[in-house]
Design a protein around this motif. Structure first.
Motif, PDB file in Angstrom:
ATOM      1  N   GLY A   1      38.901  42.422  45.052  1.00 55.64           N
ATOM      2  CA  GLY A   1      39.408  41.737  46.246  1.00 55.64           C
ATOM      3  C   GLY A   1      40.924  41.736  46.266  1.00 55.64           C
TER       4      GLY A   1
ATOM      5  N   ASN B   1      27.712  45.576  38.104  1.00 53.25           N
ATOM      6  CA  ASN B   1      28.490  44.851  37.096  1.00 53.25           C
ATOM      7  C   ASN B   1      28.109  45.316  35.696  1.00 53.25           C
ATOM      8  OD1 ASN B   1      29.556  43.517  39.239  1.00 53.25           O
ATOM      9  ND2 ASN B   1      28.616  41.533  38.801  1.00 53.25           N
TER      10      ASN B   1
ATOM     11  N   VAL C   1      36.647  37.732  40.065  1.00 55.30           N
ATOM     12  CA  VAL C   1      35.896  37.061  41.124  1.00 55.30           C
ATOM     13  C   VAL C   1      36.375  35.615  41.223  1.00 55.30           C
ATOM     14  CG1 VAL C   1      33.870  38.541  40.889  1.00 55.30           C
ATOM     15  CG2 VAL C   1      34.014  36.441  39.533  1.00 55.30           C
TER      16      VAL C   1
ATOM     17  N   MET D   1      43.424  39.859  44.667  1.00 51.15           N
ATOM     18  CA  MET D   1      44.169  39.910  43.414  1.00 51.15           C
ATOM     19  C   MET D   1      43.652  41.019  42.503  1.00 51.15           C
ATOM     20  SD  MET D   1      46.720  38.966  41.814  1.00 51.15           S
ATOM     21  CE  MET D   1      47.385  37.663  42.840  1.00 51.15           C
TER      22      MET D   1
ATOM     23  N   VAL E   1      32.018  31.761  41.515  1.00 49.99           N
ATOM     24  CA  VAL E   1      30.936  32.725  41.250  1.00 49.99           C
ATOM     25  C   VAL E   1      30.989  33.257  39.813  1.00 49.99           C
ATOM     26  CG1 VAL E   1      30.619  33.450  43.654  1.00 49.99           C
ATOM     27  CG2 VAL E   1      32.164  34.738  42.218  1.00 49.99           C
TER      28      VAL E   1
ATOM     29  N   ILE F   1      40.812  36.478  35.319  1.00 46.32           N
ATOM     30  CA  ILE F   1      42.022  36.116  36.081  1.00 46.32           C
ATOM     31  C   ILE F   1      41.761  34.856  36.911  1.00 46.32           C
ATOM     32  CG2 ILE F   1      42.766  38.546  36.184  1.00 46.32           C
ATOM     33  CD1 ILE F   1      42.208  38.345  39.282  1.00 46.32           C
TER      34      ILE F   1
HETATM   35  N1  LIG Z   1      44.782  35.534  45.246  1.00 47.62           N
HETATM   36  C1  LIG Z   1      45.700  35.011  44.428  1.00 47.62           C
HETATM   37  O1  LIG Z   1      46.878  34.830  44.754  1.00 47.62           O
HETATM   38  C2  LIG Z   1      45.311  34.656  43.010  1.00 47.62           C
HETATM   39  C3  LIG Z   1      46.293  34.219  42.098  1.00 47.62           C
HETATM   40  C4  LIG Z   1      45.897  33.921  40.777  1.00 47.62           C
HETATM   41  C5  LIG Z   1      44.566  34.056  40.400  1.00 47.62           C
HETATM   42  N2  LIG Z   1      43.645  34.452  41.317  1.00 47.62           N
HETATM   43  C6  LIG Z   1      42.255  34.550  40.891  1.00 47.62           C
HETATM   44  O2  LIG Z   1      41.776  35.829  41.193  1.00 47.62           O
HETATM   45  C7  LIG Z   1      40.368  35.752  41.366  1.00 47.62           C
HETATM   46  C8  LIG Z   1      40.008  36.586  42.569  1.00 47.62           C
HETATM   47  O3  LIG Z   1      40.658  36.029  43.712  1.00 47.62           O
HETATM   48  P1  LIG Z   1      40.875  36.899  45.022  1.00 47.62           P
HETATM   49  O4  LIG Z   1      41.843  36.172  45.859  1.00 47.62           O
HETATM   50  O5  LIG Z   1      41.140  38.320  44.645  1.00 47.62           O
HETATM   51  O6  LIG Z   1      39.394  36.775  45.656  1.00 47.62           O
HETATM   52  P2  LIG Z   1      38.665  37.783  46.632  1.00 47.62           P
HETATM   53  O7  LIG Z   1      39.658  38.506  47.491  1.00 47.62           O
HETATM   54  O8  LIG Z   1      37.552  37.019  47.274  1.00 47.62           O
HETATM   55  O9  LIG Z   1      38.041  38.876  45.631  1.00 47.62           O
HETATM   56  C9  LIG Z   1      36.896  38.676  44.875  1.00 47.62           C
HETATM   57  C10 LIG Z   1      36.007  39.894  45.095  1.00 47.62           C
HETATM   58  O10 LIG Z   1      34.881  39.807  44.198  1.00 47.62           O
HETATM   59  C11 LIG Z   1      33.691  40.098  44.948  1.00 47.62           C
HETATM   60  N3  LIG Z   1      32.543  39.477  44.314  1.00 47.62           N
HETATM   61  C12 LIG Z   1      32.024  38.229  44.511  1.00 47.62           C
HETATM   62  N4  LIG Z   1      30.963  38.036  43.736  1.00 47.62           N
HETATM   63  C13 LIG Z   1      30.768  39.181  43.018  1.00 47.62           C
HETATM   64  C14 LIG Z   1      29.832  39.596  42.046  1.00 47.62           C
HETATM   65  N5  LIG Z   1      28.844  38.778  41.659  1.00 47.62           N
HETATM   66  N6  LIG Z   1      29.945  40.831  41.531  1.00 47.62           N
HETATM   67  C15 LIG Z   1      30.955  41.663  41.918  1.00 47.62           C
HETATM   68  N7  LIG Z   1      31.866  41.323  42.842  1.00 47.62           N
HETATM   69  C16 LIG Z   1      31.786  40.094  43.380  1.00 47.62           C
HETATM   70  C17 LIG Z   1      33.987  39.503  46.295  1.00 47.62           C
HETATM   71  O11 LIG Z   1      33.086  40.013  47.254  1.00 47.62           O
HETATM   72  P3  LIG Z   1      32.713  39.031  48.509  1.00 47.62           P
HETATM   73  O12 LIG Z   1      33.955  38.951  49.325  1.00 47.62           O
HETATM   74  O13 LIG Z   1      31.594  39.747  49.174  1.00 47.62           O
HETATM   75  O14 LIG Z   1      32.305  37.712  47.927  1.00 47.62           O
HETATM   76  C18 LIG Z   1      35.430  39.927  46.513  1.00 47.62           C
HETATM   77  O15 LIG Z   1      35.522  41.248  47.022  1.00 47.62           O
HETATM   78  C19 LIG Z   1      40.013  34.280  41.524  1.00 47.62           C
HETATM   79  O16 LIG Z   1      39.320  33.827  40.381  1.00 47.62           O
HETATM   80  C20 LIG Z   1      41.339  33.604  41.654  1.00 47.62           C
HETATM   81  O17 LIG Z   1      41.324  32.317  41.043  1.00 47.62           O
HETATM   82  C21 LIG Z   1      43.977  34.775  42.610  1.00 47.62           C
END
Ligand SMILES: NC(=O)c1ccc[n+]([C@@H]2O[C@H](COP(=O)([O-])OP(=O)(O)OC[C@H]3O[C@@H](n4cnc5c(N)ncnc54)[C@H](OP(=O)(O)O)[C@@H]3O)[C@@H](O)[C@H]2O)c1
Length: 281
Positions: A16, A60, A74, A18, A78, A105
């Motif tokens: 996704g 996975n 993720v 990050m 989840v 992460i």
């Molecule tokens: N974004 C930030 O600025 C930031 C900063 C620090 C840390 N983080 C951490 O980074 C992590 C990801 O955040 P993000 O913003 O990148 O979230 P995101 O854009 O929602 O990305 C997560 C991806 O994982 C997929 N996914 C969900 N369940 C899954 C599974 N069982 N198997 C495989 N793929 C799966 C999701 O698909 P669906 O959309 O279909 O659910 C989505 O494409 C989080 O834990 C967050 O705390 C993010």
């Protein structure tokens, strides 16, 4: 062709916002042919693979089998089902003596809480926690890495090297991760508000919106670079810009009168308390 610095393979579960940013950075330091990505929405993984030259894993479990380092990208909510789902494969690999390292992460999830979500013998496998921030997207992030003593130092070095194109990487004690998450992870939002407000002031005093945004953002970027590159105390850098009876000291006094520094300290303290609270959910 330029030789890549990491010989191990790296898998990503979740491509996704990050995860995608980190994958692109890692593909610049590792051989993309040894980077495997999977996502619930496989079209996301395929688009990133086409862009970076890395490979997709069909599930996975396949990602777990393919990577020496398995990044879990993720959402925290989840993570439980993802770790429960891959536990049987991790247990089989452990029985065969194949050693993997998990790299999470997810914000707020401690190494212990991640371990609790695994089942069986893989519960004692090495786990690394990484906290990135949004500027990772353009390779100018700040990342902290925390790990227990069970993580081999070679793995930590590999991970630090793999992340160099994402930004600055520092190893931290896990007990400081909540404080880091706010100062590094939330600060971009605070700075965007600051830049927007400075630009509003610029528009009030005659600049176009685009001019004001560009000048404010460039001034913030240059000022931050001076703090990092000169090692000077920010107070000393501020004093150097304030001439007697000048315009800068007039602006500094206005900020002080309105509690600018106190508001910034409170923003970090409130963010920290909320982060600790979220970790308990
Ligand atoms: N974004 C930030 O600025 C930031 C900063 C620090 C840390 N983080 C951490 O980074 C992590 C990801 O955040 P993000 O913003 O990148 O979230 P995101 O854009 O929602 O990305 C997560 C991806 O994982 C997929 N996914 C969900 N369940 C899954 C599974 N069982 N198997 C495989 N793929 C799966 C999701 O698909 P669906 O959309 O279909 O659910 C989505 O494409 C989080 O834990 C967050 O705390 C993010």
């Amino acid at each position: 062709m330029e030789s890549k610095k990491i010989s191990k393979s790296i898998s990503f579960i979740g491509a996704g916002n990050m995860g995608g940013a980190i994958i692109q950075a890692v593909c610049r330091t590792a051989d993309p042919g040894k980077v495997f990505i999977t996502d619930y929405q496989q079209d996301k993984a395929e688009a990133l693979a086409a862009k970076t030259g890395c490979r997709t894993a069909g599930s996975n479990d396949e990602a777990v089998l393919s990577g020496d380092y398995i990044f879990l990208c993720v959402k925290p909510q989840v993570m439980g089902s993802v770790l429960a789902g891959i536990s049987p494969t991790l247990n089989t690999l452990k029985e065969k003596g194949e050693h993997k390292v998990l790299v999470s992460i997810a914000a707020g999830l401690t190494i212990d809480s991640l371990r609790e979500k695994l089942s069986g013998a893989c519960r004692d496998m090495p786990i690394v926690r990484i906290m990135p921030n949004m500027p990772v997207t353009i390779g100018k992030g700040m990342l902290a890495l925390a790990a227990g003593t069970d993580v081999p130092s070679a793995a930590l070095e590999d991970l630090k090297t793999a992340l160099t194109e994402a930004g600055r990487v520092e190893q931290l004690s896990e007990s400081l991760m909540d404080a880091f998450t706010v100062v590094s992870g939330c600060t971009p939002a605070f700075i965007y508000m600051f830049i927007e407000a400075l630009a509003d002031g610029g528009v009030m005093t005659g600049l176009t919106r685009q001019q004001a945004l560009t000048y404010a953002a460039q001034a913030v970027m240059g000022s931050a670079a001076m703090v990092l590159e000169t090692g000077e105390h920010p107070g000393a850098l501020k004093d150097a810009v304030c001439s007697p009876k000048g315009s800068t000291i007039a602006g500094v006094a206005a900020l002080e009168q309105r509690g600018f520094r106190s508001a910034a300290i409170e923003a970090v303290r409130c963010g920290f308390l909320r982060n600790v609270e979220l970790g308990k959910d």
